[in-house]
Write a protein that holds these residues in place. Structure first.
Motif, PDB file in Angstrom:
ATOM      1  N   VAL A 167       0.837  -1.203   0.000  1.00  0.00           N
ATOM      2  CA  VAL A 167       0.000   0.000   0.000  1.00  0.00           C
ATOM      3  C   VAL A 167       0.870   1.251   0.000  1.00  0.00           C
ATOM      4  N   ARG A 168       2.034   1.160   0.568  1.00  0.00           N
ATOM      5  CA  ARG A 168       2.914   2.338   0.642  1.00  0.00           C
ATOM      6  C   ARG A 168       3.353   2.794  -0.742  1.00  0.00           C
ATOM      7  N   ASP A 169       3.215   1.914  -1.748  1.00  0.00           N
ATOM      8  CA  ASP A 169       3.592   2.295  -3.096  1.00  0.00           C
ATOM      9  C   ASP A 169       2.470   3.040  -3.824  1.00  0.00           C
ATOM     10  N   TRP A 170       1.310   3.144  -3.179  1.00  0.00           N
ATOM     11  CA  TRP A 170       0.153   3.782  -3.807  1.00  0.00           C
ATOM     12  C   TRP A 170       0.073   5.226  -3.333  1.00  0.00           C
ATOM     13  N   ASP A 171      -0.046   6.155  -4.273  1.00  0.00           N
ATOM     14  CA  ASP A 171      -0.018   7.572  -3.895  1.00  0.00           C
ATOM     15  C   ASP A 171      -1.269   8.327  -4.321  1.00  0.00           C
ATOM     16  N   ALA A 172      -2.343   7.595  -4.646  1.00  0.00           N
ATOM     17  CA  ALA A 172      -3.560   8.254  -5.121  1.00  0.00           C
ATOM     18  C   ALA A 172      -4.698   8.011  -4.145  1.00  0.00           C
ATOM     19  N   PHE A 173      -4.729   8.791  -3.090  1.00  0.00           N
ATOM     20  CA  PHE A 173      -5.824   8.730  -2.118  1.00  0.00           C
ATOM     21  C   PHE A 173      -6.637  10.016  -2.215  1.00  0.00           C
ATOM     22  N   PRO A 174      -7.962   9.946  -1.938  1.00  0.00           N
ATOM     23  CA  PRO A 174      -8.731   8.789  -1.490  1.00  0.00           C
ATOM     24  C   PRO A 174      -8.831   7.721  -2.580  1.00  0.00           C
ATOM     25  N   ALA A 175      -9.045   6.489  -2.118  1.00  0.00           N
ATOM     26  CA  ALA A 175      -9.067   5.351  -3.033  1.00  0.00           C
ATOM     27  C   ALA A 175     -10.210   4.420  -2.653  1.00  0.00           C
ATOM     28  N   VAL A 176     -10.330   3.347  -3.410  1.00  0.00           N
ATOM     29  CA  VAL A 176     -11.361   2.342  -3.170  1.00  0.00           C
ATOM     30  C   VAL A 176     -10.691   0.976  -3.134  1.00  0.00           C
ATOM     31  N   LEU A 177     -11.025   0.194  -2.117  1.00  0.00           N
ATOM     32  CA  LEU A 177     -10.547  -1.185  -1.996  1.00  0.00           C
ATOM     33  C   LEU A 177     -11.698  -2.105  -2.375  1.00  0.00           C
ATOM     34  N   LYS A 178     -11.446  -3.015  -3.301  1.00  0.00           N
ATOM     35  CA  LYS A 178     -12.534  -3.897  -3.729  1.00  0.00           C
ATOM     36  C   LYS A 178     -11.996  -5.275  -4.100  1.00  0.00           C
ATOM     37  N   PRO A 179     -12.745  -6.333  -3.765  1.00  0.00           N
ATOM     38  CA  PRO A 179     -12.377  -7.681  -4.216  1.00  0.00           C
ATOM     39  C   PRO A 179     -12.717  -7.841  -5.690  1.00  0.00           C
ATOM     40  N   ALA A 180     -11.869  -8.549  -6.429  1.00  0.00           N
ATOM     41  CA  ALA A 180     -12.026  -8.637  -7.875  1.00  0.00           C
ATOM     42  C   ALA A 180     -13.189  -9.531  -8.291  1.00  0.00           C
ATOM     43  N   GLY A 181     -13.589 -10.486  -7.432  1.00  0.00           N
ATOM     44  CA  GLY A 181     -14.548 -11.482  -7.871  1.00  0.00           C
ATOM     45  C   GLY A 181     -15.892 -11.461  -7.189  1.00  0.00           C
ATOM     46  N   ARG A 182     -16.145 -10.519  -6.284  1.00  0.00           N
ATOM     47  CA  ARG A 182     -17.440 -10.492  -5.594  1.00  0.00           C
ATOM     48  C   ARG A 182     -18.460  -9.691  -6.377  1.00  0.00           C
ATOM     49  N   MET A 183     -19.712  -9.670  -5.860  1.00  0.00           N
ATOM     50  CA  MET A 183     -20.799  -8.948  -6.504  1.00  0.00           C
ATOM     51  C   MET A 183     -21.591  -8.204  -5.446  1.00  0.00           C
ATOM     52  N   SER A 184     -22.589  -7.438  -5.880  1.00  0.00           N
ATOM     53  CA  SER A 184     -23.523  -6.733  -4.994  1.00  0.00           C
ATOM     54  C   SER A 184     -22.832  -5.765  -4.046  1.00  0.00           C
ATOM     55  N   SER A 185     -21.730  -5.165  -4.482  1.00  0.00           N
ATOM     56  CA  SER A 185     -20.955  -4.195  -3.680  1.00  0.00           C
ATOM     57  C   SER A 185     -20.323  -4.815  -2.444  1.00  0.00           C
ATOM     58  N   SER A 186     -20.304  -6.143  -2.367  1.00  0.00           N
ATOM     59  CA  SER A 186     -19.731  -6.811  -1.203  1.00  0.00           C
ATOM     60  C   SER A 186     -18.236  -6.537  -1.112  1.00  0.00           C
ATOM     61  N   GLY A 187     -17.809  -6.063   0.036  1.00  0.00           N
ATOM     62  CA  GLY A 187     -16.395  -5.841   0.287  1.00  0.00           C
ATOM     63  C   GLY A 187     -15.824  -4.582  -0.313  1.00  0.00           C
ATOM     64  N   VAL A 188     -16.621  -3.759  -0.968  1.00  0.00           N
ATOM     65  CA  VAL A 188     -16.125  -2.515  -1.574  1.00  0.00           C
ATOM     66  C   VAL A 188     -16.115  -1.433  -0.500  1.00  0.00           C
ATOM     67  N   ARG A 189     -14.947  -0.843  -0.269  1.00  0.00           N
ATOM     68  CA  ARG A 189     -14.796   0.135   0.805  1.00  0.00           C
ATOM     69  C   ARG A 189     -13.984   1.336   0.341  1.00  0.00           C
ATOM     70  N   ALA A 190     -14.397   2.508   0.782  1.00  0.00           N
ATOM     71  CA  ALA A 190     -13.624   3.719   0.562  1.00  0.00           C
ATOM     72  C   ALA A 190     -12.505   3.785   1.595  1.00  0.00           C
ATOM     73  N   VAL A 191     -11.331   4.198   1.158  1.00  0.00           N
ATOM     74  CA  VAL A 191     -10.189   4.342   2.071  1.00  0.00           C
ATOM     75  C   VAL A 191      -9.579   5.721   1.862  1.00  0.00           C
ATOM     76  N   ALA A 192      -9.373   6.441   2.964  1.00  0.00           N
ATOM     77  CA  ALA A 192      -8.899   7.823   2.889  1.00  0.00           C
ATOM     78  C   ALA A 192      -7.388   7.917   2.744  1.00  0.00           C
ATOM     79  N   GLY A 193      -6.671   6.909   3.259  1.00  0.00           N
ATOM     80  CA  GLY A 193      -5.220   6.956   3.207  1.00  0.00           C
ATOM     81  C   GLY A 193      -4.631   5.579   3.439  1.00  0.00           C
ATOM     82  N   PRO A 194      -3.316   5.448   3.371  1.00  0.00           N
ATOM     83  CA  PRO A 194      -2.680   4.127   3.476  1.00  0.00           C
ATOM     84  C   PRO A 194      -2.929   3.432   4.812  1.00  0.00           C
ATOM     85  N   ASP A 195      -3.089   4.193   5.884  1.00  0.00           N
ATOM     86  CA  ASP A 195      -3.303   3.572   7.188  1.00  0.00           C
ATOM     87  C   ASP A 195      -4.686   2.923   7.307  1.00  0.00           C
ATOM     88  N   ALA A 196      -5.611   3.297   6.420  1.00  0.00           N
ATOM     89  CA  ALA A 196      -6.966   2.743   6.481  1.00  0.00           C
ATOM     90  C   ALA A 196      -7.068   1.373   5.834  1.00  0.00           C
TER      91      ALA A 196
END
Length: 461
Positions: A167-196
């Protein structure tokens, strides 16, 4: 749970029925509840519908609906129903092999998400129309969608749950964390920064592919498309509402078909992006559903896509808006024939309500029928009305069971009650929806292990 049926001795009538051309419909009960018109469409085309139900279908609920003479599933013979333990291709093949051996199967039609890949492979192997195995595979995996259509993709990074340090290599926050294979918005979360990010990783499976993506601002839309042999026959744009404002979730809370407040140029951008994605994944035949964001600068970004009919009430909305019977269209496409299409003549909307916390006790509404679609195993029909008919609230739909615990609407499964309405294209549906929501009351009780609970005074209107 049955995984296959052998053919036994049949009467003469059974033998005639077995020779009747058949369509294999692959689904789950919660999805089929809104596509029950498929039975009528099959019978009108002299087809015998054969149903495969997946593991998300409770066996007792399926049995109850099939024994209810008022439910359409009661019309099915035992040998025409299959209930399988998983969604793998091997299990599907074991189940349908006796049908394929004994009956002339003319179509394979999948109307849910979890069987997309297996159904796509089966249809293509049989030489029958379908989205194609490649399109089916890509549309089940958001990472493959990013790779297939990079020009439409947000900026992304693959994140292994065991390598949180990446995550420390990512510099574009705010961001979205999401599982590649789920559906119905399951597991999709907004993240404000690397510590989140690291605290969220424990909520995903150790083998799940995770995407960390730039958070795209702008309105969200879906494009529903009827495709035959790679050619788009019809496409419609649906506007979406979500609960992302003030939360870390991205649960859809409303749909409007056709989408209002788009310029012709913006409509063309969305339709062109959708067509480009379909070409990129070599989508062949069927109904597709792709979700996009349109940024304030009119950049179109793909969120995700599906090789199946849309969820929620979107097919119902388009029926109200255009008069098209999309269940019949799905079957026509699976048979390789061209369905009739029509432009929108009205606008339809589904709005999900906020709900109180507690155990769902009842839902009441003023002058509008309330349908407990999960308990009844069927949706109301909602036939289209005249083009110039005044705005109308058609139904209140409850997608949960009495006694279910209501809490955060963190994904689609957390929602409970919605209203469906429509009106002329120039009608103020915002005002109609506001009044409709106001007239619905969700009654909840506070769970208590010590004594029975009374209805909550915080029931929402």
């Amino acid at each position: 749970m049955t995984t296959f049926r052998d053919s036994g001795a049949r009467s003469a009538a059974d033998a005639v029925g077995a020779r009747r051309p058949a369509v294999i419909v692959i689904t789950d009960l919660v999805v089929l509840a809104k596509h029950l018109r498929l039975l009528d469409a099959a019978e009108q085309r002299a087809l015998r519908p054969l149903f495969v139900f997946g593991p998300e279908t409770p066996g007792d609920a399926l049995a109850a609906h099939r024994s209810d003479p008022e439910h359409p599933l009661s019309r099915l013979a035992d040998e025409d129903v299959l209930h399988v333990a998983d969604t793998s291709l091997d299990t599907l093949l074991r189940g349908v092999a006796p049908w394929l051996r004994d009956r002339p199967v003319r179509a394979v039609l999948n109307v849910g998400e979890v069987f997309v890949e297996a159904a796509g492979a089966l249809a293509e192997t049989l030489g029958l129309p379908g989205p194609g195995t490649h399109a089916a595979r890509v549309c089940r995996n958001k990472l493959l969608q990013r790779l297939a259509a990079p020009a439409l993709a947000p900026r992304w990074m693959l994140l292994d749950p065991a390598r949180a340090a990446a995550v420390r290599d990512w510099d574009a926050f705010p961001a979205v964390l999401k599982p590649a294979g789920r559906m119905s918005s399951s597991g999709v979360r907004a993240v404000a920064g690397p510590d989140a990010v690291p605290p969220l990783l424990a909520g995903y499976g150790p083998d799940e592919l995770l995407l960390l993506e730039e958070r795209i601002t702008g309105r969200e839309f879906s494009v529903e498309t009827l495709v035959r042999d790679g050619a788009v026959l019809w496409a419609g744009i649906t506007a979406k509402d979500t609960n992302e404002s003030g939360t870390s979730f991205f649960t859809e809370t409303g749909h409007t078909s056709p989408a209002p407040h788009l310029t012709p140029a913006q409509e063309r951008l969305l339709l062109d992006a959708n067509a480009a994605f379909l070409r990129a994944v070599r989508f062949c035949t069927g109904m597709s559903h792709a979700e996009f964001r349109l940024t304030p600068g009119d950049r179109v970004v793909l969120m995700e896509a599906a090789a199946r009919p849309p969820g929620d009430a979107i097919t119902r909305l388009w029926r109200l808006a255009t008069g098209m019977d999309l269940d019949a269209a799905l079957l026509d496409l699976a048979l390789g024939t061209r369905p009739p299409t029509a432009p929108p003549r009205r606008r339809a909307r589904q709005v999900y309500l906020d709900h109180p916390r507690g155990l769902l006790a009842d839902v009441t509404a003023e002058d509008v029928p309330v349908h407990w679609v999960s308990e009844r195993g069927r949706w109301p029909d909602l036939p289209p009305v005249a083009e110039d008919a005044p705005p109308r609230v058609h139904t209140v739909m409850v997608s949960r069971h009495r006694g279910d615990l209501l809490g955060d609407q963190s994904d689609s499964q957390g929602r409970s009650v919605s209203v469906v309405l429509d009106g002329p294209l120039d009608a103020d549906l915002d005002a109609v929806a506001h009044d409709a929501v106001r007239d619905v009351t969700i009654h909840a009780v506070h769970p208590s292990p010590a004594e029975p609970s009374e209805p909550s005074e915080e029931a929402l209107r």
